[in-house]
Design a protein around this motif. Sequence first.
Motif, PDB file in Angstrom:
ATOM      1  N   ALA A 189      -0.647   6.049  -7.701  1.00  0.00           N
ATOM      2  CA  ALA A 189      -0.803   5.569  -6.312  1.00  0.00           C
ATOM      3  C   ALA A 189       0.263   6.285  -5.531  1.00  0.00           C
ATOM      4  N   SER A 245      -1.064   8.595  -2.111  1.00  0.00           N
ATOM      5  CA  SER A 245      -0.692   8.191  -0.831  1.00  0.00           C
ATOM      6  C   SER A 245      -0.540   9.105  -0.264  1.00  0.00           C
ATOM      7  N   PHE A 249      -7.870   2.813  -4.231  1.00  0.00           N
ATOM      8  CA  PHE A 249      -7.676   3.238  -5.576  1.00  0.00           C
ATOM      9  C   PHE A 249      -8.303   2.225  -6.480  1.00  0.00           C
ATOM     10  N   SER A 269       1.824  -0.888  -4.657  1.00  0.00           N
ATOM     11  CA  SER A 269       1.020   0.195  -4.232  1.00  0.00           C
ATOM     12  C   SER A 269       1.137   0.704  -2.871  1.00  0.00           C
ATOM     13  N   VAL A 318      -5.556  -1.137  -3.411  1.00  0.00           N
ATOM     14  CA  VAL A 318      -6.238  -1.443  -4.812  1.00  0.00           C
ATOM     15  C   VAL A 318      -7.499  -2.170  -4.599  1.00  0.00           C
TER      16      VAL A 318
END
Length: 392
Positions: free
Chosen positions: A223, A227, A234, A253, A257
């Motif tokens: 993650a 980014s 993700f 994260s 997600v």
Amino acid sequence: MIASADMVTGLMIDRVEVFAVALPTLRSFGVAGGAIAVAGRPSIRILVKVSADGVSGWGEATPAPAWTYETAESIVTTIDRYLAPAVLGKPCWDLDGVTTAFDRAINRGFSIGAPLAKCAVDVALHDLLGQALGVPVGVLWGRRRRSTISLAWIVSGQGPAAVAECVAEGRERGHRAFKVKIGARTEREDIAVVNAVRAAAGDAALWVDANQAYHVDGALRMAAALSELDVLAFEQPLPANDIVGLRRLRDASPVPVALDESLRHPSDLATFVRLGAVDVAIAKVQRTGGLTLSRRLCSLAEDSGVRLMGSGLTDSDIGLAASLHLFAAYGIDTAVDLNGRQFVDSVYATRTTVTVRDGYAEVPTRPGLGVEVDESVVRKLAVDVLERRDAR
């Protein structure tokens, strides 16, 4: 035949037919768990025809053992021996009652039982109702927020050196978003692939799907790297039932997600919402047992403030159309992963009833799903998946 509303209330399910058909595979496609489609081998899809007093509708299921537990053999026997007997004689309009009958025939364990098999029958009933009334599925629901849906182009299986060619093909076909399958390689190799896609795709929308391939620590490292590449989601980094891990990941994260395999039933989404373990819910018709439960999941996501994105299961045109109606009803406007046309040829469709051009799919406006099925072709393509194979 177009029936009146009074006639439709009297339509009773009188036949359910199941066909395992071998469709031409256009190219190979794989996920972290293994192959979904292999070039040179036919792709098996389970088509279901539900009839009621001379009116019929079609549904579809995609056997995907690399993704979930349902095989071609299990889908055929589940529908033929359990689901069909449970719904014969029931009103075709009583979709809620059919769902209850499904759950009594094949009950839920930790999550929904046999969703792919249930989906095929549920979608066929939606098609049947639309055909009977002479209206598309969206009219049955009283909602259609979009007339076209933007499609993502899939990058799967290519190494970093081969990514540019795949992305270029997608761009030539008009796609403005790309979805990258990761998890089959090392973390370093996965990041190299995503880097290569970003370099080739420019500022196009990009999302990444791990199909449950990571554990928490690896997902957090991934993650952080994603980014830096402006990845918008993700998807399913962790095993579907790792609720604690998903909450930990979501808290830390820097990339939203998204959950797919974790959301077999609307109640699963309710759990993740209560625990604060989801940013994005993936709407997927087959995974959630059909359109009836998918609508409930999408409505719950909207009411809970969870962003919706859309995906399919490498569906042929019947499944593609079902997803388009669902996504249009909920206005899902982020480029969706409906990749069937990229990998499978729906040769049973009598003509191109789902139009895809310049990276967009038009939501069908013909009755039911809007897909005309040539049953003679279906029967010609049918194979016996239950035939005993010699031990090797």
